[in-house]
Scaffold this active site. Structure first.
Site, short mmCIF file in Angstrom:
data_model
loop_
_atom_site.label_atom_id
_atom_site.label_comp_id
_atom_site.label_asym_id
_atom_site.label_seq_id
_atom_site.Cartn_x
_atom_site.Cartn_y
_atom_site.Cartn_z
CG ASN A 89 -1.87 -1.27 1.08
OD1 ASN A 89 -2.18 -1.82 0.37
ND2 ASN A 89 -2.35 -1.53 2.32
CB VAL A 90 1.31 3.89 -2.08
CG1 VAL A 90 2.10 3.03 -2.78
CG2 VAL A 90 -0.03 4.37 -2.79
CG HIS A 126 3.66 -1.34 -4.74
ND1 HIS A 126 2.59 -2.18 -4.81
CD2 HIS A 126 4.66 -2.34 -5.10
CE1 HIS A 126 2.64 -3.39 -5.20
NE2 HIS A 126 3.90 -3.43 -5.48
N GLY A 139 -5.57 -9.04 3.16
CA GLY A 139 -6.09 -8.20 2.09
C GLY A 139 -5.54 -7.94 0.87
CG ASN A 193 -7.53 -11.67 -0.43
OD1 ASN A 193 -7.64 -10.31 0.05
ND2 ASN A 193 -7.92 -11.96 -1.71
#
Length: 444
Positions: free
Chosen positions: A116-117, A135, A210, A236
């Protein structure tokens, strides 16, 4: 992830992997049994590594990419990008984010590897040294010379390691800064990748939360735990290509699983309190102006970002300034730069009341902050007609968000509050930041 972030990426027809696969939810009894098994493994484990994807941030109001209504799913179908309820800048960490903080405090969780960013792991309280952001981070920029990282309170305007226009303030460096957010063709940061692989190889339990585990090389990192004899758990809603390698697959939302896990382990989930800061400076210049027979000085007051004079203050919508002890007109400032110039008496201390009205994306109870900024007599320049300028700066920190997270047995409601008086930071906290901001302002 944020639709705003997605629009900054280079356009790409081939988005890789499967999109829009169906989601599954384990029955309550089955879910409880699976979480029981997970809690046993967590208790037995001494080195846990957690991998996170966009699915842990959907509870924060941020869309995912590959779900049935994900950003890439709709893009491939030539449909509008999904609306998101909140921007990265004001998103609150989810229950899952805060539960990971609790798990870290037990000493069992060694590292978090995130794709995640959105910056929410750092915002939740995870130390940077325990986090690999494969990322990048929409709030981070790095020096191309000394590699120092700066995590801001505003989003970068670009992705793909482009120059931001700011410079490094490390002593003797002055290198240019680039955003630290990957575009499609960018390689993973070597330092983040190495830390991820090392933590995975050393772990005896890897938990994926997730993530669809479809994009290489990130999707293969959890398998290093399996190769060294550890267990892999995947949480997930969709099936993943790595399910066959897992010791346990749980189809449920990450928040639900972590809530039950924390309850079974009797670990309280820490509340989240967000604090923001502004830097207030005043500069005094002796003039020849005489007001009612009293020598006056020119006072320039500025409310700015702690990251630099030209950096944005995205949360501040309006600044009201009232020179309480002087015959100076109040000011209402509605856009940056938040600067006002007034004449004040030279022979007496002046107290300035500053009222911040924050953007309506902030919780209503925390939108207004009032604090007092003092201009002491001794800070005035000496000499009746000199052009000498004296300046002073101070950082004011205030609470902008509070969130609590329910355990299985419930939790007390968030404390109610009204407009609060911001407290100035101590000198030990203020001086390095003020010094850094001064350098920022000089170099921009």
């Amino acid at each position: 992830m944020s639709a705003g972030y997605a629009t900054k990426l280079s356009y790409r027809d081939d988005l890789g992997g499967q999109l829009g696969d169906p989601e599954f939810s384990d029955a309550p009894t089955e879910l409880l049994q699976k979480v029981n098994r997970l809690s046993e493994w967590v208790r037995q484990s001494s080195k846990i590594v957690v991998f996170t994807g966009a699915g842990i941030s959907t509870a924060c109001g941020i869309p995912d990419f590959r779900g049935p209504s994900g950003i890439w799913t709709l893009q491939r179908a030539h449909m509008p990008i999904p609306a998101f309820k909140v921007s990265f800048g004001v998103a609150k960490p989810s229950l899952c984010h805060q539960a990971l903080v609790a798990l870290l405090h037990t000493g069992k969780l060694q590292h978090i590897v995130s794709q995640n960013v959105d910056g929410l792991h750092l915002r939740s309280g995870i130390p940077r040294s325990r986090l690999a952001e494969l990322h990048g981070n929409c709030f981070a920029e790095r020096c191309i010379k000394c590699k120092r990282e700066y995590v801001r309170d505003f989003e970068m305007e670009t992705v793909g390691f482009k120059l931001t226009g700011r410079r490094c303030v490390a002593e003797g460096c002055n290198g240019r800064l680039k955003d630290h957010v990957l575009d499609w063709e960018d390689a993973l940061p070597e330092d983040e990748l190495e830390a991820s692989e090392k933590a995975s190889a050393e772990a005896d339990l890897a938990i994926c939360l997730g993530t669809s585990l479809q994009i290489t090389p990130a999707c293969n990192i959890p398998l290093k735990t399996v190769k060294t004899g550890g267990k892999l758990v995947i949480v997930n809603l969709q099936k993943t290509p790595k399910d066959k390698k897992a010791s346990l697959v749980i189809h449920a939302r990450a928040d639900e699983v972590m809530q039950q896990l924390m309850s079974q382990m009797q670990l309280p989930i820490p509340s989240y309190t967000r604090q923001d800061s502004v830097l207030v400076t005043h500069a005094l210049k002796k003039g020849r102006v005489v007001q009612d027979g009293v020598q006056s000085i020119s006072c320039t007051l500025r409310v700015q970002s702690t990251h630099g004079q030209k950096c944005p203050l995205p949360l501040v919508q309006q600044v009201d300034v009232d020179f309480q002890d002087a015959k100076a007109r109040p000011a209402v400032l509605r856009k940056q730069p938040f600067v006002v110039v007034r004449s004040i008496p030279a022979a007496q201390a002046t107290t300035i009341s500053i009222k911040l009205l924050l953007s309506d994306v902030i919780d209503e109870a925390y939108r207004v902050h009032i604090f007092q900024h003092d201009v002491p007599v001794e800070s005035a320049p000496s000499g009746v007609f000199q052009d000498q300028v004296m300046s002073c700066q101070h950082v004011y920190t205030f609470t902008t968000q509070v969130a609590t997270y329910a355990s299985k047995n419930g939790v007390t409601a968030p404390a109610q509050t009204t407009a609060v008086l911001a407290q100035p930071s101590s000198s030990s906290e203020t001086e390095p930041l003020a010094k850094r901001t001064k350098i920022d302002a000089e170099q921009l």
